[in-house]
Write a protein that holds these residues in place. Structure first.
Motif, mmCIF file in Angstrom:
data_model
loop_
_atom_site.group_PDB
_atom_site.id
_atom_site.type_symbol
_atom_site.label_atom_id
_atom_site.label_comp_id
_atom_site.label_asym_id
_atom_site.label_seq_id
_atom_site.Cartn_x
_atom_site.Cartn_y
_atom_site.Cartn_z
ATOM 1 N N ALA A 158 4.819 -9.603 16.668
ATOM 2 C CA ALA A 158 3.928 -8.659 17.352
ATOM 3 C C ALA A 158 2.585 -8.565 16.639
ATOM 4 N N VAL A 159 2.607 -8.525 15.313
ATOM 5 C CA VAL A 159 1.357 -8.469 14.538
ATOM 6 C C VAL A 159 0.494 -9.686 14.841
ATOM 7 N N LEU A 160 1.105 -10.855 14.851
ATOM 8 C CA LEU A 160 0.358 -12.077 15.150
ATOM 9 C C LEU A 160 -0.175 -12.057 16.575
ATOM 10 N N ALA A 161 0.631 -11.544 17.507
ATOM 11 C CA ALA A 161 0.230 -11.529 18.921
ATOM 12 C C ALA A 161 -0.980 -10.642 19.158
ATOM 13 N N PHE A 162 -1.088 -9.537 18.414
ATOM 14 C CA PHE A 162 -2.236 -8.649 18.597
ATOM 15 C C PHE A 162 -3.535 -9.304 18.126
ATOM 16 N N GLY A 163 -3.426 -10.366 17.363
ATOM 17 C CA GLY A 163 -4.618 -11.095 16.938
ATOM 18 C C GLY A 163 -4.887 -12.344 17.758
ATOM 19 N N VAL A 164 -4.042 -12.601 18.751
ATOM 20 C CA VAL A 164 -4.181 -13.800 19.572
ATOM 21 C C VAL A 164 -5.071 -13.507 20.768
ATOM 22 N N SER A 165 -6.021 -14.391 21.032
ATOM 23 C CA SER A 165 -6.940 -14.195 22.154
ATOM 24 C C SER A 165 -6.832 -15.281 23.213
ATOM 25 N N SER A 166 -5.917 -16.254 23.003
ATOM 26 C CA SER A 166 -5.766 -17.321 23.988
ATOM 27 C C SER A 166 -4.379 -17.944 23.865
ATOM 28 N N TYR A 167 -3.965 -18.596 24.945
ATOM 29 C CA TYR A 167 -2.677 -19.276 24.934
ATOM 30 C C TYR A 167 -2.668 -20.425 23.935
ATOM 31 N N SER A 168 -3.792 -21.115 23.809
ATOM 32 C CA SER A 168 -3.846 -22.254 22.886
ATOM 33 C C SER A 168 -3.630 -21.792 21.449
ATOM 34 N N ARG A 169 -4.212 -20.654 21.106
ATOM 35 C CA ARG A 169 -4.007 -20.134 19.749
ATOM 36 C C ARG A 169 -2.574 -19.652 19.570
ATOM 37 N N ARG A 170 -2.027 -19.048 20.616
ATOM 38 C CA ARG A 170 -0.624 -18.609 20.559
ATOM 39 C C ARG A 170 0.305 -19.790 20.300
ATOM 40 N N ASP A 171 0.086 -20.882 21.050
ATOM 41 C CA ASP A 171 0.941 -22.054 20.886
ATOM 42 C C ASP A 171 0.758 -22.694 19.510
ATOM 43 N N LEU A 172 -0.478 -22.665 19.013
ATOM 44 C CA LEU A 172 -0.735 -23.236 17.692
ATOM 45 C C LEU A 172 0.000 -22.443 16.607
ATOM 46 N N ILE A 173 -0.071 -21.128 16.700
ATOM 47 C CA ILE A 173 0.613 -20.284 15.715
ATOM 48 C C ILE A 173 2.118 -20.496 15.794
ATOM 49 N N SER A 174 2.661 -20.588 16.999
ATOM 50 C CA SER A 174 4.099 -20.795 17.164
ATOM 51 C C SER A 174 4.536 -22.100 16.513
ATOM 52 N N THR A 175 3.768 -23.161 16.752
ATOM 53 C CA THR A 175 4.130 -24.471 16.212
ATOM 54 C C THR A 175 4.019 -24.504 14.695
ATOM 55 N N LEU A 176 2.934 -23.920 14.168
ATOM 56 C CA LEU A 176 2.690 -23.984 12.724
ATOM 57 C C LEU A 176 3.521 -22.987 11.926
ATOM 58 N N SER A 177 4.229 -22.106 12.604
ATOM 59 C CA SER A 177 5.041 -21.129 11.869
ATOM 60 C C SER A 177 6.529 -21.429 11.943
ATOM 61 N N LEU A 178 7.031 -21.844 13.101
ATOM 62 C CA LEU A 178 8.469 -22.002 13.270
ATOM 63 C C LEU A 178 9.058 -23.063 12.343
ATOM 64 N N LEU A 179 8.600 -24.287 12.464
ATOM 65 C CA LEU A 179 9.206 -25.363 11.681
ATOM 66 C C LEU A 179 8.971 -25.220 10.180
ATOM 67 N N PRO A 180 7.742 -24.923 9.719
ATOM 68 C CA PRO A 180 7.577 -24.746 8.265
ATOM 69 C C PRO A 180 8.447 -23.630 7.687
#
Length: 270
Positions: free
Chosen positions: A172-194
């Motif tokens: 939720a904290v990360l989502a409140f700083g997201v302003s676009s779907y592309s950034r949302r997808d980037l954060i999801s990809t760079l956080s889950l696997l690492p």
């Protein structure tokens, strides 16, 4: 006419609705939304089951843990619970970002629903899904290693459900700083696997390369899994539990701060 022009209309703000009633109502809304997108969400539902049924059972003869043999499946069962709780955070990130883009969050807030009730409903909806996944994982553990299903497994499963609250708040904290779907997808990809691959989900930290091990020590999932495995073995890891509780309290404070100051809608318009 002058009297009519001089009249003013006072619009009363929508009264704040009871927290519990709002949370239950919104939980049902999120559950209905999940069902509407059930084909897309099916992959998330079965993903940890596939990992356990194929990857973990294959690693049973490769990765050595204390107890040997089927003890690895008990080890990886807890690891998959941690992975599922991490997945809850990613799902919350996606849900909050979507609701802020399309105005769902703004409508809920303007209709008298608090940010706390909205977030509680997301946690509750995700906990229901996680409980289903945990039950299915427990069934697989009973299938492949029935001797490893002990009474402590049930309590650890419940603790894992509680631990997912931290990841939900993080998303939720990360989502409140997201302003676009592309950034949302980037954060999801760079956080889950690492986060998943630098935590002791499939293998203990002592077999990790030094660089990965150093990353594991700053990964909250590591401390969650250490605390869960200690509870599974009938002991308590005070340091790991304290570290995870501190991280949870800090994230709760950060979420409260961010939720009060973030716009109700994101800046994305398309």
């Amino acid at each position: 006419m002058k009297e009519l022009m001089s009249e003013t209309t006072t619009v009363s703000p929508t009264p704040r609705r009871p927290f519990a009633a709002v949370a239950v109502h919104l939980t049902a809304f999120h559950a209905a939304s999940w069902w509407n997108w059930r084909n897309s969400n099916l992959g998330r539902l079965v993903e940890p089951l596939i990992y356990f049924a194929f990857l973990c059972t294959s690693l049973r003869g490769v990765v050595t843990v204390e107890g040997g043999g089927d003890s690895y499946l008990r080890f990886s069962y807890v690891g998959m619970l941690g992975y599922v709780s991490l997945r809850v955070g990613i799902a919350t990130l996606v849900d909050v970002a979507n609701d802020r883009k399309w105005g769902v969050y703004a409508i809920a807030r303007m209709d008298g629903r608090s940010a706390g009730a909205y977030l509680a409903s997301l946690v509750a909806a995700n906990l229901v899904l996680m409980a289903i996944q945990a039950a299915a994982l427990l069934g697989l553990l009973a299938l492949f290693a029935p001797t490893q299903v002990t009474p402590s497994v049930w309590s650890v499963t419940a603790l894992a459900l509680a631990g997912s609250v931290f990841w939900s708040m993080t998303g939720a904290v990360l989502a409140f700083g997201v302003s676009s779907y592309s950034r949302r997808d980037l954060i999801s990809t760079l956080s889950l696997l690492p986060l998943a691959l630098t935590a002791p989900i499939f293998y203990p930290t002592d077999v990790m390369p030094p660089v990965v091990r150093a990353m594991a020590y700053v990964n909250p999932l590591t401390y969650e899994l250490d605390a869960l495995r200690s509870a599974l073995n009938g002991s308590s890891n005070v340091a790991a539990t304290a570290a995870f509780l501190l991280a949870t309290a800090s994230m709760a404070a950060l979420l409260s701060f961010v939720a009060r100051r973030s716009p109700l809608v994101s800046g994305e318009v398309s």
